[in-house]
Design a protein around this motif. Structure first.
Motif, PDB file in Angstrom:
ATOM      1  N   ASN A 132      39.967  32.341  42.332  1.00  0.00           N
ATOM      2  CA  ASN A 132      39.421  33.253  41.329  1.00  0.00           C
ATOM      3  C   ASN A 132      40.519  34.073  40.667  1.00  0.00           C
ATOM      4  O   ASN A 132      40.422  34.414  39.491  1.00  0.00           O
ATOM      5  CB  ASN A 132      38.394  34.182  41.962  1.00  0.00           C
ATOM      6  CG  ASN A 132      37.154  33.434  42.368  1.00  0.00           C
ATOM      7  OD1 ASN A 132      36.871  32.373  41.816  1.00  0.00           O
ATOM      8  ND2 ASN A 132      36.430  33.954  43.337  1.00  0.00           N
ATOM      9  N   MET A 182      41.559  33.874  36.538  1.00  0.00           N
ATOM     10  CA  MET A 182      41.573  35.052  35.666  1.00  0.00           C
ATOM     11  C   MET A 182      42.325  34.795  34.370  1.00  0.00           C
ATOM     12  O   MET A 182      41.989  35.336  33.330  1.00  0.00           O
ATOM     13  CB  MET A 182      42.252  36.199  36.389  1.00  0.00           C
ATOM     14  CG  MET A 182      41.287  37.191  36.921  1.00  0.00           C
ATOM     15  SD  MET A 182      42.222  38.392  37.824  1.00  0.00           S
ATOM     16  CE  MET A 182      41.046  38.716  39.078  1.00  0.00           C
ATOM     17  N   VAL A 198      40.164  33.550  31.582  1.00  0.00           N
ATOM     18  CA  VAL A 198      39.057  34.388  31.117  1.00  0.00           C
ATOM     19  C   VAL A 198      39.081  34.645  29.608  1.00  0.00           C
ATOM     20  O   VAL A 198      38.050  34.520  28.953  1.00  0.00           O
ATOM     21  CB  VAL A 198      39.041  35.722  31.899  1.00  0.00           C
ATOM     22  CG1 VAL A 198      38.136  36.736  31.242  1.00  0.00           C
ATOM     23  CG2 VAL A 198      38.590  35.458  33.313  1.00  0.00           C
ATOM     24  N   ALA A 214      31.886  34.285  30.585  1.00  0.00           N
ATOM     25  CA  ALA A 214      32.776  35.274  31.192  1.00  0.00           C
ATOM     26  C   ALA A 214      31.973  36.274  32.007  1.00  0.00           C
ATOM     27  O   ALA A 214      32.372  36.667  33.101  1.00  0.00           O
ATOM     28  CB  ALA A 214      33.570  35.995  30.104  1.00  0.00           C
ATOM     29  N   GLY A 271      30.946  34.534  35.138  1.00  0.00           N
ATOM     30  CA  GLY A 271      32.037  33.889  35.866  1.00  0.00           C
ATOM     31  C   GLY A 271      31.856  32.400  36.008  1.00  0.00           C
ATOM     32  O   GLY A 271      32.151  31.831  37.050  1.00  0.00           O
ATOM     33  N   PHE A 331      33.165  28.952  35.084  1.00  0.00           N
ATOM     34  CA  PHE A 331      34.340  28.315  34.494  1.00  0.00           C
ATOM     35  C   PHE A 331      34.111  26.818  34.377  1.00  0.00           C
ATOM     36  O   PHE A 331      33.553  26.207  35.294  1.00  0.00           O
ATOM     37  CB  PHE A 331      35.569  28.565  35.371  1.00  0.00           C
ATOM     38  CG  PHE A 331      35.988  30.002  35.411  1.00  0.00           C
ATOM     39  CD1 PHE A 331      36.841  30.514  34.453  1.00  0.00           C
ATOM     40  CD2 PHE A 331      35.517  30.853  36.402  1.00  0.00           C
ATOM     41  CE1 PHE A 331      37.228  31.849  34.480  1.00  0.00           C
ATOM     42  CE2 PHE A 331      35.888  32.181  36.431  1.00  0.00           C
ATOM     43  CZ  PHE A 331      36.746  32.677  35.476  1.00  0.00           C
ATOM     44  N   CYS A 365      43.461  39.890  27.995  1.00  0.00           N
ATOM     45  CA  CYS A 365      42.032  40.145  28.168  1.00  0.00           C
ATOM     46  C   CYS A 365      41.616  41.372  27.356  1.00  0.00           C
ATOM     47  O   CYS A 365      42.390  42.312  27.198  1.00  0.00           O
ATOM     48  CB  CYS A 365      41.722  40.416  29.635  1.00  0.00           C
ATOM     49  SG  CYS A 365      41.850  38.961  30.656  1.00  0.00           S
ATOM     50  N   GLN A 383      36.466  42.124  29.469  1.00  0.00           N
ATOM     51  CA  GLN A 383      36.982  41.174  30.464  1.00  0.00           C
ATOM     52  C   GLN A 383      37.773  41.896  31.546  1.00  0.00           C
ATOM     53  O   GLN A 383      37.752  41.505  32.713  1.00  0.00           O
ATOM     54  CB  GLN A 383      37.855  40.127  29.770  1.00  0.00           C
ATOM     55  CG  GLN A 383      37.035  39.175  28.916  1.00  0.00           C
ATOM     56  CD  GLN A 383      37.868  38.456  27.889  1.00  0.00           C
ATOM     57  OE1 GLN A 383      38.982  38.856  27.562  1.00  0.00           O
ATOM     58  NE2 GLN A 383      37.327  37.370  27.350  1.00  0.00           N
ATOM     59  N   ARG A 407      35.135  43.328  33.875  1.00  0.00           N
ATOM     60  CA  ARG A 407      34.442  42.296  34.624  1.00  0.00           C
ATOM     61  C   ARG A 407      35.344  41.651  35.689  1.00  0.00           C
ATOM     62  O   ARG A 407      34.917  41.361  36.788  1.00  0.00           O
ATOM     63  CB  ARG A 407      33.907  41.241  33.646  1.00  0.00           C
ATOM     64  CG  ARG A 407      33.424  39.933  34.249  1.00  0.00           C
ATOM     65  CD  ARG A 407      32.198  40.134  35.123  1.00  0.00           C
ATOM     66  NE  ARG A 407      31.766  38.871  35.699  1.00  0.00           N
ATOM     67  CZ  ARG A 407      32.321  38.303  36.753  1.00  0.00           C
ATOM     68  NH1 ARG A 407      33.335  38.899  37.336  1.00  0.00           N
ATOM     69  NH2 ARG A 407      31.848  37.165  37.239  1.00  0.00           N
ATOM     70  N   TYR A 408      36.620  41.412  35.345  1.00  0.00           N
ATOM     71  CA  TYR A 408      37.483  40.680  36.285  1.00  0.00           C
ATOM     72  C   TYR A 408      38.492  41.558  37.008  1.00  0.00           C
ATOM     73  O   TYR A 408      39.079  41.142  37.997  1.00  0.00           O
ATOM     74  CB  TYR A 408      38.199  39.534  35.554  1.00  0.00           C
ATOM     75  CG  TYR A 408      37.245  38.432  35.229  1.00  0.00           C
ATOM     76  CD1 TYR A 408      36.953  37.462  36.171  1.00  0.00           C
ATOM     77  CD2 TYR A 408      36.578  38.398  34.019  1.00  0.00           C
ATOM     78  CE1 TYR A 408      36.028  36.479  35.918  1.00  0.00           C
ATOM     79  CE2 TYR A 408      35.651  37.417  33.745  1.00  0.00           C
ATOM     80  CZ  TYR A 408      35.375  36.458  34.696  1.00  0.00           C
ATOM     81  OH  TYR A 408      34.453  35.486  34.453  1.00  0.00           O
TER      82      TYR A 408
END
Lengths: 273, 252, 269
Positions: free
Chosen positions: B98, B102, B105, B113, B116, B118, C181, C185, C188-189
Motif C-alpha cells: 500500500n 501511494m 494515487v 482513490a 483505494g 487500484f 498528490c 489524496q 485519504r492516503y
C-alpha cells in the motif's frame, strides 16, 4: 498461515519477469460483513429510529433548559455532599491503590515464577474488574448501611481492579537488570524490589492513581444514586422533585470541581513523567 | 536536463540559503551534493521539484520553468520527479504494497482513490518495483515490521513505481548503519545505470559520495564551491568545502 | 578527603523541603477524607447479609440463567451487547468532529480550548441525568439506553482521538506532496491510514467499558441487564442477582479477551 488464509486462499500474482507472489486475501470484506450484520441486529433489538430523534430530539434540551438559570442560593447546601464525594473518592482511591500492590506483584511473571499462581491471580483481578461498580456499591450499602462508607468501599474496589492490571503490566515491563544486580550483591528479593523496581514503576503508578482519582470523582457522583452518599444523593433527590434549577447548580459545582482537580492532577502528572 | 541559472533563495526570515547557483545536470547523471549541515544542500534539492520556491534567477527542468508551474500542472510535473527522505516517510501501519501504491494515487479517478481500488496493472508495477530493490517477499507485511534499510528500500520502490526521470534523495542513508547504507547506495547506482534515471542526493558520508557518485557538487554557505567528477576530488577540495572540518564530518 | 568530592557532597541536590511539604499535604488530605467514614451503621447484620449475597452468587438461579425467553439472562445480555455496540458507534461518530475541533495542532488555540471545555462539560453530567433527559425523547427502553451510552462515551473517546490526531506523523504528507498528490489524496492516503487503526482501537476499548457500565442504565429504566439486576438486588433475591451477575461476568471476560487480541493486532500488525 492462519485459518482465514486456508478458507480464503491467497491470490497468485505473476510479475512480467516471471516471478510469482502470493497475495493474502483481504480481511476487510469479512470484517465489514460482521459489522453490518451486527449493526442490523442491534438496530432491530434496540429499536433505533432516526425518525424519533428528528421529531422529538428537541425534547432532550427541555430539562437542560429548565436547569438555567441555576438556583444560586442552593449552593450553600451543596458544599457538604460535594466534599463528601471528594473524601469518598480520595480515601477510596488511596485504599484501593495501596491494597492492590501485593496482588499486582503476585500477578507479574518476572516477580513470581510460578505460572499457575500468576494465572490465578490474574483471573481474580479480571473478575474483580468485571464487577460493575454500581453492583459493588449496592452490595456495600447492604453491608455497611447507607452512607459514605459504602461509597468509599465501592470506589476502593473499583480502583483496586483498575490499578491492578496497569500495575502488573508496568512491573513486567520494568528493566530487570537493576533487580539482578541487587540480588547479585546479596540483597534479598524484597529489598531488591524496593530499591530496583519501585523507582522505575513509581512515577507511572502515581500518575495512574491520579488519573483514576479524576475518574472516581465523577463516579462518586453516580454512586450516591444508590444510597452510597455524596453528591448523587441530593442529585437524585432534586431530580425526583423536579427542582431542575437546583440540579443545574449541583452540576455546575461538580463541573468546576472536576475542572479544578483535572487541572491540578494534569500538572502533577506532567511533572512526574 | 536540470538547469540552474543564477539561482538565489532567501527565506522569509531574511536567511540567504542559496546564492548565485549555476548548475547543469544532464539526464542520467549521478550527482552527490556534499557540504556542512545548513550549507544549503537540502534547499538546493527541494527547489528542483519546487517544495521550496526560489527567489532569484531561473530554474528549468527539461525546458520547463519550474517557477511558472501552479496547482495541477505543478502536481503533474512532480509525478516525473521522485523524492526520497532521510526518515523514509512511510505509513508504518499499513502494508508495504500500500505504501508503494501511494505513488499511483495521483493518477486514479476520484472514486477509485476514495475507496483505494487500484487497477491490476498498478499492483503489478508496484510489485515489480519492490522486486527491483530486492524485497518482493515483504510485499504484504506491515511496514513497521521492517528494518530501517528495508523501509528505505520501500521508499525507493515507491519512487520507482512512479516511473520518474529524476530521483531526488535528501540524506537517504543518514539514519542507516554503514553496511545497510552501502547496500542502499548500491541500489541507487544500479537504478541509475540500468534505467538511466538522473539521481541527485545529499549526503554527509564523503567516502560513500566519492565511491558511488559520478559527479560531486560541493556547497558552502549557499554557494557552489566545487563541481566536477568524483575522481578528481582531493583533500584540498574537501577542506575548501568543509572549511577544514573534514575529519569530524567524514567520521560522522 | 578530596576537596572536590567534599564540594560535590556539599552541593548535592536537597529537596527535603519539597518532599516534606508534599508528604504533609497528602497526609492532611487523607486525614480530612477519613472524616467522611461513618462506621456506626455497620453491624452484625451487615456480615450476615454479605454471607447471603455471596452464597446467592455462588448458587445462581439456573432457570433464569438458561431461560431462552425475553426475560432470560441470554436475551438480556444480547440486548445489553446491542445497546453497548450501537451506543459506542454513535458516540464514536459524535466524537470525531469534537476531537478535530480540539486538536491543538490543527485548530487555533481558543477554539481548541473552548471545545475541550465543552467535552469536559459533556463528560461531567452523570449518566442517569442523561438517561432522564433522553427518556423524554424516546421513552423508557433500549433506545434510550443507546442514546445515553453514546453521549457518555463522547468524553473518553474524543480524548483518545485527540491524542491520536496530535501524534500524526506529518512527514508522510511531505512525500505525498513530492509525488504530486492533491489535498484530498493527502488526507485519504497520508492521514486516514494513520488514524483508522488508532480510532478503531479506541472504539473497541470503549465498547468494553460500555458493556461493564451498562448496568448504570438500569437505574433509569433505559433497557439492558441493569434494571433486572437492580430489582433483584433491591428485593434481596440473591439467586437471581447471582444468575445475572454470572452471565454478565462471563460475557465481559469473553469480550475483553477478544477485544484485547484485536487491539494488539491493530497496534502491532
Amino acid at each position: 498461515m492462519s485459518i482465514y488464509d486456508k478458507i480464503f486462499p491467497p491470490k497468485k500474482m505473476v510479475l512480467s519477469n516471471g516471478k510469482t507472489v502470493l497475495k493474502p486475501a483481504s480481511r476487510l470484506p469479512l470484517i465489514a460483513l460482521i459489522l453490518v450484520l451486527f449493526t442490523a441486529l442491534s438496530v432491530k433489538i434496540t429499536g433505533f429510529d432516526l425518525g424519533v430523534l428528528r421529531e422529538r430530539g428537541s425534547q432532550f434540551f427541555v430539562i437542560l433548559g429548565m436547569m438555567a438559570p441555576p438556583e444560586w442560593g442552593y449552593s450553600t447546601q451543596v458544599w457538604k455532599p460535594l466534599f463528601d464525594t471528594l473524601k469518598m473518592s480520595l480515601l477510596g482511591t488511596v485504599i484501593g491503590a495501596v491494597t492492590v500492590i501485593p496482588f499486582a506483584m503476585a500477578a507479574s511473571t518476572n516477580i513470581v515464577k510460578n505460572n499457575a499462581a500468576v494465572g490465578i491471580m490474574r483471573l481474580f483481578l479480571s473478575i474483580v474488574r468485571t464487577l460493575p461498580t454500581l453492583v459493588t456499591a449496592l452490595i456495600a450499602t447492604y453491608v455497611f448501611g447507607l452512607g459514605t462508607l459504602a461509597g468509599t468501599t465501592a470506589i476502593a474496589v473499583f480502583t483496586f481492579a483498575y490499578m491492578g492490571k496497569i500495575l502488573y503490566e508496568e512491573i513486567e515491563t520494568a528493566d530487570m537488570g537493576a533487580f539482578e544486580a541487587m540480588e547479585a550483591i546479596g540483597a534479598t528479593k524484597v529489598r531488591a524490589f524496593v530499591r530496583a523496581i519501585i523507582p522505575q514503576v513509581l512515577p507511572s503508578y502515581i500518575s495512574n492513581g491520579l488519573f483514576c482519582f479524576e475518574g472516581n470523582v465523577r463516579y462518586a457522583a453516580i454512586l450516591g444514586y444508590v444510597g452510597a452518599g455524596g453528591l448523587g444523593l441530593i442529585l437524585n433527590e432534586k431530580l425526583g422533585w423536579r427542582e431542575y434549577p437546583s440540579v443545574g447548580m449541583i452540576l455546575i459545582m461538580l463541573f468546576v470541581t472536576v475542572f479544578f482537580i483535572e487541572t491540578v492532577s494534569r500538572y502533577c502528572r506532567r511533572k512526574l513523567v | 536536463m536540470i538547469e540552474f541559472n543564477q539561482v538565489g533563495k532567501t527565506y522569509s526570515n531574511g536567511f540567504q540559503a542559496l546564492k548565485d547557483v549555476n548548475l547543469k545536470i544532464e539526464q542520467g547523471e549521478f550527482v552527490a551534493i556534499i557540504g556542512l549541515s545548513g550549507a544549503g544542500k537540502s534547499t538546493l534539492l527541494r527547489t528542483i521539484n519546487r517544495m521550496h520556491d526560489i527567489t532569484e534567477g531561473t530554474l528549468t527542468v527539461d525546458g520547463v520553468n519550474v517557477m511558472d508551474l501552479r496547482g495541477k500542472a505543478l502536481r503533474r510535473f512532480r509525478r516525473r520527479i521522485g523524492m526520497i527522505f532521510q526518515s523514509f516517510n512511510l505509513v508504518t501501519r499499513t502494508r508495504v504494497i500500500n505504501n508503494v501504491l501511494m505513488s499511483k494515487v495521483p493518477d486514479l479517478p476520484f472514486f477509485q482513490a476514495l475507496f483505494g481500488i487500484f487497477p491490476k496493472k498498478d499492483k503489478l508495477e508496484a510489485l515489480e518495483a519492490l522486486d527491483k530493490v530486492g524485497i518482493l517477499d515483504k510485499a504484504f507485511v506491515r511496514a513497521d515490521q521492517l528494518s530501517g534499510g528495508q523501509q528505505q528500500r520501500v521508499a525507493l520502490a515507491r519512487t520507482l513505481a512512479q516511473n520518474p526521470q529524476i530521483i531526488l534523495a535528501d540524506e537517504p542513508v543518514a539514519s542507516l548503519d554503514p553496511v545497510t547504507a552501502k547496500q542502499v547506495m548500491g541500489d541507487f547506482l544500479r537504478i541509475n545505470k540500468e534505467m538511466n534515471i538522473t539521481i541527485l542526493l545529499n549526503i554527509h558520508h564523503v567516502d560513500l559520495a566519492l565511491q558511488y557518485a559520478g559527479r560531486v557538487v560541493g556547497i558552502r554557505a549557499g554557494r557552489i564551491v566545487y563541481d566536477g567528477p568524483a575522481t578528481e576530488v582531493t583533500q584540498d577540495i574537501l577542506d575548501e568545502i568543509y572549511e577544514g572540518k573534514t575529519e569530524e564530518e567524514a567520521v560522522g | 578527603m578530596n576537596k572536590q568530592i567534599e564540594k560535590a557532597y556539599e552541593e548535592r541536590p536537597r529537596n527535603t523541603v519539597y518532599q516534606v511539604t508534599v508528604s504533609a499535604i497528602v497526609l492532611a488530605l487523607l486525614i480530612w477524607s477519613g472524616s467522611a467514614v461513618d462506621v456506626s451503621k455497620t453491624g452484625l447484620s451487615g456480615v450476615q447479609i454479605a454471607g447471603n449475597i455471596i452464597s446467592g452468587i455462588f448458587h445462581p438461579d439456573r432457570k433464569l440463567l438458561f431461560n431462552l425467553t425475553l426475560q432470560g439472562v441470554p436475551y438480556l445480555l444480547l440486548e445489553t451487547v446491542c445497546i453497548a455496540f450501537l451506543g459506542t458507534i454513535v458516540g464514536a461518530f459524535l466524537a470525531i468532529p469534537l476531537s478535530f475541533l480540539s486538536a491543538s495542532n490543527l485548530m487555533p488555540a481558543p477554539i481548541a480550548y473552548v471545545t475541550r471545555l465543552v467535552i469536559m462539560a459533556v463528560r461531567t453530567i452523570p449518566a442517569f441525568v442523561y438517561g432522564l433527559m433522553f427518556i423524554r425523547v424516546s421513552g423508557p427502553g433500549a433506545f434510550t439506553g443507546l442514546l445515553t451510552m453514546s453521549v457518555c462515551s463522547i468524553g473518553m473517546v474524543s480524548k483518545m482521538y485527540i491524542e491520536a490526531i496530535e501524534d500524526l506523523d506529518t512527514r508522510i504528507l511531505e512525500s505525498l506532496d513530492a509525488c504530486g498528490c492533491n489535498t484530498f489524496q493527502k488526507i485519504r492516503y497520508g492521514i486516514l491510514p494513520q488514524l483508522i487503526p488508532n480510532f478503531a482501537s479506541t472504539v473497541i476499548y470503549r465498547f468494553d467499558i460500555n458493556l461493564r457500565d451498562a448496568t448504570v442504565l438500569g437505574l433509569v429504566g433505559a433497557g439492558g441487564i441493569g434494571a433486572p439486576l437492580i430489582f433483584a438486588m433491591n428485593a434481596y433475591r440473591w439467586n437471581e442477582a447471582g444468575a445475572i451477575l454470572v452471565g454478565l461476568i462471563l460475557l465481559v471476560l469473553i469480550v475483553e479477551y477478544i477485544s484485547t487480541r484485536i487491539r494488539v493486532k491493530l497496534a502491532r500488525g
